[in-house]
Scaffold this motif. Structure first.
Motif, short mmCIF file in Angstrom:
data_model
loop_
_atom_site.label_atom_id
_atom_site.label_comp_id
_atom_site.label_asym_id
_atom_site.label_seq_id
_atom_site.Cartn_x
_atom_site.Cartn_y
_atom_site.Cartn_z
N PHE A 236 0.82 -1.22 0.00
CA PHE A 236 0.00 0.00 0.00
C PHE A 236 0.85 1.27 0.00
O PHE A 236 0.39 2.34 0.38
N SER A 237 2.12 1.14 -0.40
CA SER A 237 3.02 2.29 -0.64
C SER A 237 3.18 3.17 0.59
O SER A 237 3.26 4.40 0.48
N SER A 238 3.26 2.56 1.77
CA SER A 238 3.30 3.35 3.00
C SER A 238 4.69 3.85 3.37
O SER A 238 4.82 4.80 4.14
N GLY A 239 5.76 3.23 2.86
CA GLY A 239 7.10 3.44 3.39
C GLY A 239 7.58 4.88 3.41
O GLY A 239 7.88 5.43 4.47
N VAL A 240 7.69 5.52 2.25
CA VAL A 240 8.24 6.87 2.19
C VAL A 240 7.30 7.86 2.87
O VAL A 240 7.74 8.79 3.56
N SER A 241 5.99 7.66 2.72
CA SER A 241 5.05 8.59 3.34
C SER A 241 5.12 8.52 4.86
O SER A 241 5.11 9.55 5.54
N LEU A 242 5.20 7.31 5.42
CA LEU A 242 5.37 7.19 6.86
C LEU A 242 6.69 7.82 7.31
O LEU A 242 6.77 8.42 8.39
N ALA A 243 7.72 7.67 6.49
CA ALA A 243 9.02 8.26 6.83
C ALA A 243 8.92 9.78 6.91
O ALA A 243 9.45 10.41 7.84
N LEU A 244 8.26 10.40 5.94
CA LEU A 244 8.15 11.86 5.92
C LEU A 244 7.28 12.38 7.06
O LEU A 244 7.64 13.34 7.76
N VAL A 245 6.13 11.74 7.28
CA VAL A 245 5.26 12.16 8.37
C VAL A 245 5.96 11.95 9.71
O VAL A 245 5.89 12.79 10.62
N GLY A 246 6.66 10.81 9.85
CA GLY A 246 7.39 10.55 11.08
C GLY A 246 8.50 11.54 11.32
O GLY A 246 8.75 11.96 12.46
N ALA A 247 9.19 11.96 10.27
CA ALA A 247 10.26 12.95 10.41
C ALA A 247 9.71 14.27 10.93
O ALA A 247 10.30 14.91 11.81
N ARG A 248 8.58 14.70 10.38
CA ARG A 248 8.00 15.97 10.84
C ARG A 248 7.57 15.88 12.30
O ARG A 248 7.86 16.78 13.10
N HIS A 249 6.93 14.78 12.68
CA HIS A 249 6.46 14.62 14.06
C HIS A 249 7.64 14.53 15.03
O HIS A 249 7.61 15.09 16.14
N LEU A 250 8.70 13.83 14.63
CA LEU A 250 9.89 13.72 15.46
C LEU A 250 10.53 15.10 15.66
O LEU A 250 10.91 15.48 16.78
#
Length: 401
Positions: free
Chosen positions: A291-305
């Motif tokens: 479901f193509s989650s990898g890069v999108s989770l990485a970007l959202v996670g980076a902002r939240h971190l």
């Protein structure tokens, strides 16, 4: 050996690392972006989700047509049965933008890294030899330097530097084990016209597992197959590509690259944070590419971190052991939704009953599209809730056929 001091050292300058470094540097923090590879470099993971678009906007990354291609949604295709269904991001619940991007990763990653440097992050090339954490500081050693920092962010992707150091990488079972993929250059006018202006990713239901067909900038195509068996992936993928009528039409006359294979990619890091460090992107968790989650989770996670770490640095509280616990709990709540849907995809009749199921589901259909768009942190989605609760029930009893 030279010695240098920074507020934050981000190890790895892929999407997660570059976004983290850029967002922290924009807040005025002294950030080192450490990378062992030269850019641009090849990478897989070419289909973004709408949830990632606001992060790119926050970073000020312009969608350069040389590496960004508009993406309207996703189409699931079963060539054996003739079943097809398109999920258009326009149909999602109110939330993220109604579109996303297919990206050529070499150019995309290079652009993100360049933007992080424009925002003030400092670059350094070097392979990390060791990382240690002390009460008053962390330090990172490369072959040429000893680097001290108040905080370290592990964005090393599948290399999972700190998960290997602490031996905390736990494989996720019952998902895909191996991906084999190839790129095609020079698609014909007829192929590009059939792909259509929405440039949707095609998720192909195959006997061996599932495949992807992703249109890319410059009339290129990424084609891959994910299956459970690890040793024969390239051979199986080649057969799948040769037997697919859709892929045959779209790649007629195009030039194929050498086939590549990646294995054993699904895992969770059981210790993704601690005193003076946190892991982000694939270094914290990678599910399955379906479901193509990898890069999108990485970007959202980076902002939240970055949003969590920046005020802690300003207050001198970055050493608190519990600093990132709320961040990773929040990330896990979204990851759990994706993981539950992936589990259903592989291990239940989700494909038949949901993806190719009844069309007139109204609000539920919108909730399904929202999950496919990466909008997995909302609390008003009964569909997302049912996915997670259903997986918990199945994990405590016999697995569904």
């Amino acid at each position: 050996m030279s010695t240098h001091q920074y507020e934050v050292i981000v190890i790895g300058s892929g999407p997660a690392g570059a976004a983290t470094a850029g967002l922290l540097a924009r807040q005025g923090h002294d950030v080192l972006l450490l990378e062992r590879e030269a850019f641009p470099r090849f990478h897989i993971g070419e289909s973004l989700l709408p949830v990632s678009v606001p992060v790119l906007e926050d970073l000020g990354v312009e969608p350069d047509p040389s590496c960004f291609l508009f993406k309207k949604g996703a189409e699931f295709v079963d060539e054996n049965s003739g079943a097809r269904r398109t999920f258009d991001f326009e149909e999602a619940l109110d939330g993220p933008p109604r579109y996303a991007w297919q990206v050529e990763r070499a150019g995309f990653d290079a652009r993100l890294r360049a933007r992080a440097l424009e925002l003030g992050a400092k670059p350094l090339a070097g392979k990390v030899m060791s990382v240690e954490f002390e009460p008053e500081r962390a330090w990172v050693r490369t072959r040429d330097a000893e680097l001290h920092a108040r905080y370290v962010v592990d964005a090393t992707g599948q290399n999972r530097l700190l998960a290997r150091k602490f031996e905390t990488a736990e494989p996720i079972l019952h998902f895909g084990r191996t991906a084999a993929f190839v790129h095609y250059d020079g698609l014909s006018d007829a192929a590009w016209e059939e792909i259509g202006p929405g440039h949707e990713i095609r998720v192909m239901i195959a006997r061996q597992g599932w495949g992807w067909v992703i249109p890319l900038p410059g009339r290129r195509l990424s084609v891959g197959l994910v299956c459970r068996e690890g040793e024969i992936a390239a051979q199986v993928c080649a057969q799948y590509v040769s037997e697919s009528p859709l892929i045959a039409r779209w790649t007629k006359g195009a030039v194929a690259s050498e086939m590549r294979v990646e294995r054993n990619f699904s895992f969770r890091n059981l210790r993704p944070c601690g005193p003076r460090y946190a892991c982000v992107g694939d270094a914290a968790c990678f599910l399955d590419p379906v479901f193509s989650s990898g890069v999108s989770l990485a970007l959202v996670g980076a902002r939240h971190l970055a949003q969590t770490l920046s005020p802690a640095l300003a207050a001198g509280q970055e050493s608190a052991p519990e600093l990132m616990q709320s961040h990773h709990a929040w990330m896990d709540s979204g990851i759990d939704v994706f993981a539950a849907m992936i589990d259903r995809f592989y291990n239940t009749k989700f494909i038949e009953n949901v993806l190719f199921g009844p069309q007139g589901w109204g609000e539920v259909a919108r909730q399904i599209v929202s999950v496919l768009a990466g909008d997995v942190w909302r609390t008003d989605s009964g569909f997302a809730r049912s996915l997670v609760e259903g997986r918990r029930r199945r994990s405590s009893g016999p697995r569904e056929p």
